[in-house]
Write an enzyme that holds these catalytic residues in place. Structure first.
Site, PDB file in Angstrom:
ATOM      1  N   GLU A  54       0.814  -1.219   0.000  1.00  0.00           N
ATOM      2  CA  GLU A  54       0.000   0.000   0.000  1.00  0.00           C
ATOM      3  C   GLU A  54       0.847   1.267   0.000  1.00  0.00           C
ATOM      4  OE1 GLU A  54      -0.690  -2.622   1.878  1.00  0.00           O
ATOM      5  OE2 GLU A  54      -2.784  -3.199   1.489  1.00  0.00           O
ATOM      6  N   PHE A 116     -12.049  -7.736  13.590  1.00  0.00           N
ATOM      7  CA  PHE A 116     -10.926  -8.137  12.753  1.00  0.00           C
ATOM      8  C   PHE A 116     -10.596  -7.045  11.737  1.00  0.00           C
ATOM      9  CE2 PHE A 116      -9.256 -10.362   8.924  1.00  0.00           C
ATOM     10  CZ  PHE A 116      -8.024 -10.693   9.460  1.00  0.00           C
ATOM     11  N   GLN A 117      -9.354  -6.650  11.684  1.00  0.00           N
ATOM     12  CA  GLN A 117      -8.853  -5.606  10.795  1.00  0.00           C
ATOM     13  C   GLN A 117      -9.563  -4.267  10.978  1.00  0.00           C
ATOM     14  OE1 GLN A 117      -8.554  -7.314   6.792  1.00  0.00           O
ATOM     15  NE2 GLN A 117      -6.470  -7.965   7.319  1.00  0.00           N
ATOM     16  N   LYS A 166     -18.331  -1.653   5.364  1.00  0.00           N
ATOM     17  CA  LYS A 166     -18.687  -2.697   4.408  1.00  0.00           C
ATOM     18  C   LYS A 166     -20.192  -2.705   4.130  1.00  0.00           C
ATOM     19  CE  LYS A 166     -17.034  -7.296   3.230  1.00  0.00           C
ATOM     20  NZ  LYS A 166     -16.396  -8.523   3.730  1.00  0.00           N
ATOM     21  N   MET A 479      23.416  10.339   3.131  1.00  0.00           N
ATOM     22  CA  MET A 479      23.164  11.625   3.768  1.00  0.00           C
ATOM     23  C   MET A 479      23.416  11.556   5.271  1.00  0.00           C
ATOM     24  SD  MET A 479      22.566  14.694   3.258  1.00  0.00           S
ATOM     25  CE  MET A 479      21.612  15.289   1.874  1.00  0.00           C
TER      26      MET A 479
HETATM   27  C1  LIG Z   1      11.694   6.449   5.713  1.00  0.00           C
HETATM   28  C2  LIG Z   1      12.929   7.170   6.104  1.00  0.00           C
HETATM   29  N1  LIG Z   1      13.779   6.644   7.019  1.00  0.00           N
HETATM   30  C3  LIG Z   1      14.890   7.295   7.376  1.00  0.00           C
HETATM   31  C4  LIG Z   1      15.215   8.497   6.816  1.00  0.00           C
HETATM   32  C5  LIG Z   1      16.475   9.241   7.246  1.00  0.00           C
HETATM   33  N2  LIG Z   1      17.406   9.369   6.117  1.00  0.00           N
HETATM   34  C6  LIG Z   1      17.463  10.499   5.378  1.00  0.00           C
HETATM   35  S1  LIG Z   1      18.562  10.378   4.131  1.00  0.00           S
HETATM   36  C7  LIG Z   1      18.999   8.839   4.584  1.00  0.00           C
HETATM   37  C8  LIG Z   1      20.041   8.079   3.823  1.00  0.00           C
HETATM   38  C9  LIG Z   1      19.587   7.698   2.477  1.00  0.00           C
HETATM   39  O1  LIG Z   1      20.495   6.780   1.951  1.00  0.00           O
HETATM   40  P1  LIG Z   1      20.398   6.317   0.449  1.00  0.00           P
HETATM   41  O2  LIG Z   1      19.023   5.951   0.111  1.00  0.00           O
HETATM   42  O3  LIG Z   1      21.422   5.287   0.205  1.00  0.00           O
HETATM   43  O4  LIG Z   1      20.723   7.655  -0.365  1.00  0.00           O
HETATM   44  P2  LIG Z   1      22.048   8.565  -0.351  1.00  0.00           P
HETATM   45  O5  LIG Z   1      21.905   9.558   0.755  1.00  0.00           O
HETATM   46  O6  LIG Z   1      23.212   7.655  -0.148  1.00  0.00           O
HETATM   47  O7  LIG Z   1      22.049   9.210  -1.677  1.00  0.00           O
HETATM   48  C10 LIG Z   1      18.277   8.421   5.708  1.00  0.00           C
HETATM   49  C11 LIG Z   1      18.450   7.129   6.370  1.00  0.00           C
HETATM   50  C12 LIG Z   1      14.296   9.020   5.883  1.00  0.00           C
HETATM   51  N3  LIG Z   1      14.491  10.193   5.296  1.00  0.00           N
HETATM   52  N4  LIG Z   1      13.188   8.332   5.522  1.00  0.00           N
END
Ligand SMILES: Cc1ncc(C[n+]2csc(CCOP(=O)(O)OP(=O)(O)O)c2C)c(N)n1
Lengths: 565, 116
Positions: A54, A116-117, A166, A479
């Site tokens: 989803e 349920f659900q 439903k 990042m």
């Molecule tokens: C759902 C979610 N979990 C955690 C984060 C925190 N977060 C921001 S950037 C990042 C790293 C992303 O790594 P990657 O997808 O390998 O991309 P890159 O930064 O290496 O280009 C994280 C963990 C987020 N933005 N979204």
């Protein structure tokens, strides 16, 4: 038109047809089965895209909405189906994306019994929807659906959640549909205050160093031409927020670049130099303002924004103008003087030179063996003739791609801005391609984010959705690693990530795929990917510890923007 | 100037399920405690009047009111600070008319109170 007996579930489909919905994104389950039984008969009129999760369907609907400007429609079942949608709903709320989510619910006598659900989705989504409503009686269906589309699309767009019990789907009604154009307790249009327009024009006309910032509001109100005309007449330099990108062509002479934590150098630095700051269709997000108490304090601010609750929320405008960007810019146009700000514009251009020398030059150093993300992104943009829809995930590659891509057409940037949702890109790209088949859609994700929703390769394969998927693999959650490097003494706590062989994964779905790590292969493979019919995937192994600069460190002022660590 | 004080926010909303939650969420997500809350039917049928007392600051409360007004189902919202309002305590009693009839002598007293 009245038809005697129609089931609630069929009425829902009829409402969708009345709203000219041609595509829905869905996933079936117990509580929504009557709707699925009805939609089975309408496959020639409504295309149903079955995703693999989803979260995938809601991001796809977001991508569809962002590229078409029409509400994306989601269908899901109660309980876990609905909770799986919530990330995307919250994302759509932050980024003003119109969605109508039609979700099954347990029969009304069972509400509140932990059936349920059963989950209290109204309770869970109230803080992250523009509107939500639980339909418990079949007779409510036409009116509530009509309101849902009106609310999602009008004013500042946003997500609407409808739970349909439903029994309401099974019961029958006399179907009659009236399109909603007015509501008692919801007034999406602003009444333009011409005094404010006049004041704004006076400020603009007397400014020595005016500076305009635009956001997604320009795209949402379709004010791209008005913005361009306004800039050409006034000669004012203009910068974009992340979500505003592509509202103005990248090569427009007044365009000076992107704002924000990883935006361009000049646009950030000179925010604290201008004398009049004009914000059009943006909300002064903290990623744009940096430390808000040190943001543009010297400037008189004109804030043009249709959502009145945004006026005065972060910055205190001298002239707040509640209004739609298109209307306000049109009203301002005859009042502003033709002028020339080329000396002031030169300040931006000299910042560009600094940024080029300190940042960009290194990224494109041909003698460097390793591939930088910037290099790959620039090549991708060029190969697509700067005409692609760029869909990015969240992280370093997101900032880099949006920095180095160029845009010719509006609605070319789809990214998760406000919520910053990893896993967004792949499904959103899918939805964007379904929304506008005429455009090349390129998704760019990191090795981390791609793995959050890569199950949607199944959807892409089943429906042969022709998206071009690029993974910039730096073997890190880049990042976060960058922040660890800069602010946590290089303690790389759980940011190294191993990935599967993405080529094999794609091939398991019969999707053509390549992986490269050398510069010499890049252009070839990009072209091969773009010219492949149907979906295709390209993994590029890039420099592992590349950093994104410029950077406004968190808590710093915009003029403290750094060009290097 | 930015000292906290009491504010009274009055809002007219559709008398429907879920709207109260939408309005109160404007406060709770900002960690603002609702000191008191009353919901009564307004002069208009189907429209309820919410009276909410919170402790806050001028500039914050202005923004809160705009956020309340933006909620779908809200007809309007207004704010007064505590010192802009003259407060008086009012009590309402329901009485059997029969008991009034039996005590004619009380009527003038009641009327007098009412007029004041
Ligand atoms: C759902 C979610 N979990 C955690 C984060 C925190 N977060 C921001 S950037 C990042 C790293 C992303 O790594 P990657 O997808 O390998 O991309 P890159 O930064 O290496 O280009 C994280 C963990 C987020 N933005 N979204």
């Amino acid at each position: 038109m009245k038809s005697k007996t129609m089931t609630g579930s069929e009425a829902i489909i009829q409402c969708l047809l009345k709203e000219k919905v041609d595509t829905v994104f869905g996933y079936p389950g117990g509580a929504i089965m009557p709707v699925y039984d009805s939609i089975f008969d309408y496959q020639d009129k409504i295309r149903h895209i079955l995703t693999r999760h989803e979260q995938g369907l809601v991001h796809a609907a977001q991508g569809y909405a962002r590229v078409t400007g029409k509400a994306g429609v989601c269908i899901a079942t109660s309980g876990p189906g609905a909770t799986n949608l919530i990330t995307g709903i919250a994302d759509a709320m932050m980024d003003s994306t119109p969605l109508v989510c039609i979700i099954g619910q347990v029969p009304s006598p069972l509400l509140g019994t932990d059936a349920f659900q059963e989950a209290d989705i109204i309770g869970m989504t109230t803080p992250c929807t523009k509107w939500n409503y639980q339909i418990t009686s079949v007779d409510e269906i036409p009116e509530v659906l009509s309101k849902a589309f009106y609310i999602a699309n009008s004013g500042r767009p946003g997500p609407v959640v409808l739970m349909v019990t439903k029994n309401a789907q099974f019961d029958s009604l006399d179907f009659e549909y009236k399109k909603t154009t007015w509501m008692n307790s919801y007034k999406p249009e602003n009444y333009l205050d011409y005094n404010k327009i006049k004041k704004a024009a006076d400020l603009i006309n007397s400014a020595k160093k005016p500076y305009l910032l635009f956001g997604q509001g320009v795209v949402l109100s379709g004010a791209e031409n008005e913005l361009q005309a306004f800039l050409e007449k006034t000669g004012i330099p203009a910068a974009s927020t992340l979500l505003g990108l592509s509202a103005l062509p990248s090569d427009h002479p007044n365009y000076v670049g992107m704002l924000g934590m990883h935006g361009n150098y000049g646009p950030n630095l000179l925010t604290n130099e201008c004398d009049v700051l004009i914000g059009v269709g943006l909300r002064f997000d903290d990623r744009v303002t940096g430390n808000a108490s040190k943001y543009a304090k010297q400037a008189k601010i004109i804030h043009i924004e249709m959502d009145e609750s945004e006026l005065g929320k972060i910055v205190t405008p001298k002239v707040p103008v509640a209004g739609d960007a298109k209307e306000v810019l049109s009203a301002l146009m005859p009042l502003v003087h033709q002028s020339d700000h080329s000396t002031w514009m030169k300040e931006f251009r000299s910042c560009d030179v600094l940024e080029f020398d300190e940042v960009i030059k290194n990224e494109f150093d041909e003698s460097k063996e390793e591939l930088s993300m910037a290099y790959v992104c620039r090549k991708l943009s060029e190969a697509a003739d700067h005409n692609a829809v760029l869909v990015t995930d969240v992280g370093q590659h997101q900032m880099i791609a949006n920095r180095y891509f160029k845009f010719k057409n509006t609605r070319s940037v789809i990214t998760s801005g406000g919520l910053g949702t990893m896993g967004f890109a792949l499904p959103a790209a899918m939805g964007a391609k379904l929304g506008d088949d005429s455009r090349t859609v390129i998704s760019i994700a990191g090795d981390g984010g791609f793995q959050m929703t890569m199950q949607e390769l199944g959807t892409i394969a089943q429906h042969q959705i022709s998206v071009k998927m690029v993974i910039l693999n730096n073997h890190f959650l880049g990042m976060v690693r960058q922040w660890q490097e800069l602010f946590f003494e290089k303690r790389y706590s759980f940011t190294e990530i191993e990935s599967p062989d993405f080529v094999q994964i794609a091939q398991a779905y019969n999707i053509p795929a390549w992986s490269i790590s050398e510069k010499k292969d890049l252009e070839n493979k990009i072209n091969e990917m773009l010219s492949t019919e149907g979906p295709a995937l390209l993994e590029v192994k890039v420099e592992k510890e590349d950093n994104v600069f410029p950077m406004v460190p968190s808590g710093a002022a915009v003029n403290e923007v750094l060009l290097k660590p | 100037m930015n000292a906290k004080k009491d504010f009274i926010i009055t809002s007219y909303v559709e008398n429907k399920i879920g709207i109260l939650y939408r309005v109160l969420n404007v406060f709770s997500r900002r960690m603002i405690n609702v000191e008191s809350l009353t919901v009564v039917e307004s002069e208009r049928k189907g429209i309820s009047k919410l009276t909410i007392v919170i402790e806050s600051e001028d500039n914050v409360v202005k923004q809160l009111v705009k956020h309340i007004e933006k909620q779908i189902g809200v007809m309007g919202a207004y704010v007064q600070s505590n010192n802009e309002i003259a407060m008086s305590k009012v009590s309402l009693y329901k009485m059997f008319t029969q008991s009034l009839a039996n005590h004619d002598d009380q009527l003038p007293i009641l009327e007098k109170q009412y007029v004041n």
